[in-house]
Write an enzyme that holds these catalytic residues in place. Structure first.
Site, PDB file in Angstrom:
ATOM      1  N   PHE A 275      19.267 110.041  36.002  1.00 33.77           N
ATOM      2  CA  PHE A 275      19.388 111.385  36.596  1.00 33.77           C
ATOM      3  C   PHE A 275      19.569 112.478  35.557  1.00 33.77           C
ATOM      4  O   PHE A 275      19.998 113.581  35.877  1.00 33.77           O
ATOM      5  CB  PHE A 275      20.539 111.433  37.610  1.00 33.77           C
ATOM      6  CG  PHE A 275      20.584 110.236  38.525  1.00 33.77           C
ATOM      7  CD1 PHE A 275      19.516 109.971  39.359  1.00 33.77           C
ATOM      8  CD2 PHE A 275      21.656 109.366  38.532  1.00 33.77           C
ATOM      9  CE1 PHE A 275      19.532 108.860  40.201  1.00 33.77           C
ATOM     10  CE2 PHE A 275      21.678 108.259  39.365  1.00 33.77           C
ATOM     11  CZ  PHE A 275      20.621 108.001  40.199  1.00 33.77           C
ATOM     12  N   ARG A 662      -0.635 113.196  45.673  1.00 32.40           N
ATOM     13  CA  ARG A 662      -0.913 111.851  46.170  1.00 32.40           C
ATOM     14  C   ARG A 662       0.269 110.929  45.889  1.00 32.40           C
ATOM     15  O   ARG A 662       0.828 110.930  44.789  1.00 32.40           O
ATOM     16  CB  ARG A 662      -2.160 111.297  45.484  1.00 32.40           C
ATOM     17  CG  ARG A 662      -2.412 109.857  45.867  1.00 32.40           C
ATOM     18  CD  ARG A 662      -3.869 109.539  45.968  1.00 32.40           C
ATOM     19  NE  ARG A 662      -4.574 109.736  44.717  1.00 32.40           N
ATOM     20  CZ  ARG A 662      -5.881 109.526  44.576  1.00 32.40           C
ATOM     21  NH1 ARG A 662      -6.606 109.138  45.587  1.00 32.40           N
ATOM     22  NH2 ARG A 662      -6.461 109.716  43.415  1.00 32.40           N
ATOM     23  N   THR A 668       8.257 102.794  46.979  1.00 32.02           N
ATOM     24  CA  THR A 668       9.126 103.321  45.923  1.00 32.02           C
ATOM     25  C   THR A 668       9.236 104.849  46.023  1.00 32.02           C
ATOM     26  O   THR A 668      10.277 105.420  45.694  1.00 32.02           O
ATOM     27  CB  THR A 668       8.613 102.906  44.531  1.00 32.02           C
ATOM     28  OG1 THR A 668       7.253 103.316  44.388  1.00 32.02           O
ATOM     29  CG2 THR A 668       8.698 101.394  44.349  1.00 32.02           C
ATOM     30  N   GLU A 738      12.933 114.126  41.427  1.00 34.47           N
ATOM     31  CA  GLU A 738      14.053 115.055  41.546  1.00 34.47           C
ATOM     32  C   GLU A 738      14.016 115.918  42.792  1.00 34.47           C
ATOM     33  O   GLU A 738      15.032 116.467  43.202  1.00 34.47           O
ATOM     34  CB  GLU A 738      14.096 115.952  40.298  1.00 34.47           C
ATOM     35  CG  GLU A 738      14.321 115.129  39.049  1.00 34.47           C
ATOM     36  CD  GLU A 738      14.209 115.933  37.779  1.00 34.47           C
ATOM     37  OE1 GLU A 738      15.226 116.433  37.320  1.00 34.47           O
ATOM     38  OE2 GLU A 738      13.090 116.062  37.248  1.00 34.47           O
TER      39      GLU A 738
HETATM   40 MO1  MOS Z   1      16.222 114.373  35.056  1.00 31.98          MO
HETATM   41  S1  MOS Z   1      17.608 115.838  35.028  1.00 31.98           S
HETATM   42  O1  MOS Z   1      14.905 115.199  34.561  1.00 31.98           O
HETATM   43  O2  MOS Z   1      16.580 112.931  34.271  1.00 31.98           O
END
Ligand code: MOS
Length: 771
Positions: A275, A662, A668, A738
């Site tokens: 993250f 796409r 996932t 994200e």
């Molecule tokens: Mo993320 S904040 O682009 O690992």
């Protein structure tokens, strides 16, 4: 008056200059063929699933060496000052102890190259690493203990007594602002940008909102705490690390120890979430330094407390959003400004304006932020930097404006959909957000929403629905490269120094490679997570899929050129064709205009007497980012129940209606969207790192005090997507890592308003704010 200001896409833009690229001009991939992409969208299960379930996937803290010792850290207990005394005698003589390292005996190390200061810089800060008696934040490592067991190391660390001479430190928001603010930068450019005169337009607007929104310090809270297991082999350093940047980490460690990049090997086959937080922090360097002093391999697995103390999270923000509109809801002004409280040594000041420039058509737009400095652990990139908390403020304000106008908030958003990028007029490479809104509203049953706040009640539970727009930039960083090894038995191995932190990189890329090479997926092996492999591909910025895809396409082009040299033989059905005239099909190559002219890879290699063929190439520069305004989008829908007696909020339904190009792997991808949304639930309702403002010490450095959503906090999260390929990206894909956290906080806050009539502008929305 229009100035094209900087954006979160500027780092790669700045690095690539103006070279044209394959996708940037919108020309199609010369090796594309009819039917290509038929493996895309499949719900292929995770390739690493069985190994993980069986406990056979070795994470960084599970590598082991004979003779390995275990490390424990001692953290400073003051925010700023000097170490005046270090009593380590008891620790040195404690059972099993091999080494106690402090600034008095640590080897010379250069500071970490701070992220964004060089292409391979990975450091979260650039402070001295245990080189002197200075303390820069509360939690800074001041001693490392190595012992035969982890328990012995932890015990010995507890025996170390440190005395300090404190200096005045800035440890609160108010003090930081009082100390003085400076204009915010985005990748070195001033963040402030303006189109038109937004303040004047705001004053003149018949309808407007103008409010302040606050977000707290947050921590990444990855499931796997940071860990590194490493050893020196002569002057070579071999590191098994939990990282989202193997190549960057290798280069940066080499810089710290003054050795050649080739003398450091970093592997990271499995990572339990990153993250943005799994970069280079002081612990890797400290472990390597201690290993050198002790002459032993070292494992340093951070405790959860240590993750909070030495790994930065998301900085606090205070944001002003003002929107002016005509009586029919057309925006005439958007103002998004405010302040970020950043650590002095941080590489990033949470750019909460990140997605605002591209969100809505408005007659005038004013963006920018100031930075206040704190003496605290260096905050850093955290999932959807800027956009996660910026979208909370912007999309809450849009909802507030809808209330002021008496208009449906989806209708209000649709009315302000831009045709081109509102800041600089560039075309969007893809944008089907309106479709995502309509399909999402249908699926969620938005028409059943009662727009009157507080009107729907079930016993003591107030029920409400809310929505918010979601978006995150498409990024493809420069430096991607790949190596394809095609063997005579018709198998392909593809090496890229990329990462799979649980998001399914290897699974999705195996689909991509199988598709591109015309092989069955079980004939393809995607290898990653090793700094010796080609490519500079950080698992960050939601950009790996595009970066790897572009690199594989480039290497594939080389591969086909080599194969066609071998096939230039009268015995081959492909004789006389150029590389541009063939495509991959059924384990070989075929003429694009006549698939019956086909030869397998095995036959081409066998006839040439070759066991294998290796092709390596770099991806073209990401010129597409110069020419287009590129983003993923989504429409987030939420239903909450708020207990009128206790203030407890339950998110009971959630839908993400996504528009991210796409989708390569539906399974996932859904997990990625869901993971982001779950993090958004935490952002909205519970997550807040608390500082003791007297000392700057984090007082809740554990999951008993820092509350992330658990299963009972998370409803079934429904997901749909437009699945419309972006013609200007590799595979037509837009990054999805994200975006899920963006918009989610506002969708929840807006649903809470609809349920209760209470507008909470300060995260997290804890029960006390609703009573
Ligand atoms: Mo993320 S904040 O682009 O690992």
């Amino acid at each position: 008056m229009s100035t094209a200001g900087p954006s979160t896409q500027d780092a790669p833009r700045a690095a690539l200059g103006l070279a044209p690229g394959d996708w940037g001009t919108g020309t199609s991939d010369p090796l594309a063929r009819p039917g290509q992409g038929r493996r895309f969208g499949a719900a292929a299960p995770r390739l690493d699933g069985p190994a993980k379930v069986r406990g056979q996937a070795a994470f960084a803290a599970e590598f082991a060496y004979p003779d390995m010792v275990y490390a424990a850290l001692v953290h400073s207990t003051i925010a700023k000052g000097r170490i005046t005394g270090l009593d380590v005698a008891d620790a040195r003589s404690a059972p099993g102890v091999v080494l106690v390292m402090t600034h008095e005996n640590a080897p010379r190390m250069n500071p970490m190259p701070r992220m964004l200061t060089a292409p391979k810089a990975a450091g979260g800060d650039d402070l001295p690493i245990m080189q002197d008696d200075r303390v820069h934040w509360n939690g800074q490592p001041v001693a490392v203990v190595l012992a035969q067991t982890q328990e012995q190391a932890d015990h010995a660390a507890s025996l170390i007594r440190v005395t300090y001479e404190q200096e005045p430190a800035t440890t609160s928001w108010d003090q930081a602002v009082a100390d003085g603010i400076t204009p915010g930068l985005l990748f070195g450019h001033p963040a402030a940008q303006e189109v038109g005169d937004a303040e004047a337009a705001l004053r003149a607007a018949p309808v407007s909102v103008d409010a302040i929104y606050r977000t707290p310090y947050q921590n990444h809270a990855a499931m796997e705490p940071h860990a590194t297991t490493l050893k020196w082999d002569g002057d070579e350093l071999i590191v098994h690390d939990a990282t989202q940047a193997v190549a960057h980490t290798a280069w940066s460690l080499a810089h710290i120890f003054g050795i050649a990049e080739e003398q450091v090997v970093v592997t990271s086959p499995y990572v339990g979430g990153g993250f943005g937080g799994k970069g280079l922090w002081q612990h890797q360097a400290l472990a390597a330094a201690a290993a050198r002093l002790a002459g032993r391999p070292v494992r340093l697995a951070l405790t959860r407390e240590a993750v909070f103390r030495i790994v930065g999270g998301r900085a606090m923000t205070e944001q002003r959003v003002a929107i002016g509109a005509d009586a029919d809801g057309r925006f005439t002004a958007i103002v998004h400004t405010g302040t970020v409280a950043s650590a002095r040594a941080s590489a990033l000041s949470e750019p909460f304006i990140a997605s605002t420039p591209h969100a809505y058509r408005a007659g005038s737009i004013k963006l920018g932020f100031d930075v206040a400095r704190l003496d605290m652990v260096a905050n850093t990139f955290m999932r959807a930097p800027g956009a996660a908390v910026g979208s909370f403020a912007l999309e809450s304000a849009v909802d507030e404006l809808a209330v002021a106008l008496g208009m449906d908030p989806i209708e209000l958003r649709l009315r302000n959909e831009p045709e081109t990028d509102p800041m600089d007029g560039r075309p969007f490479s893809t944008r089907h957000l309106a479709q995502a809104w309509r399909e999402g509203a249908d699926r969620f049953g938005w028409s059943r929403r009662n727009p009157v706040p507080g009107a729907v009640r079930d016993g003591e539970w107030l029920i409400g629905m809310g929505c918010a727009a979601s978006s995150h930039p498409y990024v493809r960083m420069p430096g991607g490269a790949a190596r394809i090894t095609l063997t005579r038995d018709g198998r392909a191995e593809v090496d890229v120094a990329a990462h799979d932190m649980g998001m399914g990189t290897a699974t999705a890329q195996t689909q991509v490679i199988a598709d591109r090479l015309g092989l069955e997926p079980d004939r393809v092996e995607f290898r990653y997570g090793d700094s010796r492999m080609p490519g500079l591909v950080m698992a960050a910025g939601s950009q790996q899929t595009a970066s790897i895809g572009a690199a594989v396409a480039a290497a594939h082009r080389e591969l086909v050129a080599e194969l066609m040299k071998l096939a230039d033989d009268d015995a081959s059905p492909l004789a006389g064709l150029t590389p541009d005239e063939v495509g991959a099909l059924d384990g070989g190559l075929a003429a694009l205009d006549d698939p019956d002219r086909h030869e397998t890879y095995a036959d081409i290699l066998a006839r040439a007497g070759r066991d294998q063929i290796v092709a390596e190439a770099a991806a073209p520069p990401p010129a597409e980012m110069m020419n287009f305004s590129m983003h993923g989008f989504g429409a987030m829908f939420c239903e909450v129940r708020v207990n009128a007696v206790t203030g407890e909020v339950r998110v009971v339904r959630f839908l993400g209606s996504m528009d991210c190009g796409r989708i390569i792997n539906s399974r996932t991808a859904a997990s990625q969207f869901r993971g982001g949304i779950i993090m958004g639930i935490g952002l909205a309702l519970t997550e807040e790192v608390l500082f003791d403002e007297r000392t700057g010490r984090i007082i809740n450095p554990s999951f008993s005090g820092y509350h992330i959503p658990v299963h009972l906090d998370v409803p079934e999260i429904d997901l749909i997507w437009t699945d419309i390929p972006d013609p200007h990206t590799p595979m037509g894909a837009i990054g999805i890592g994200e975006i899920g956290i963006t918009g989610t906080g506002a969708a929840i806050a807006n649903a809470i308003f609809n349920a209760t009539g209470k507008r909470v502008r300060e995260l997290p929305i804890t029960p006390d704010k609703l009573l």
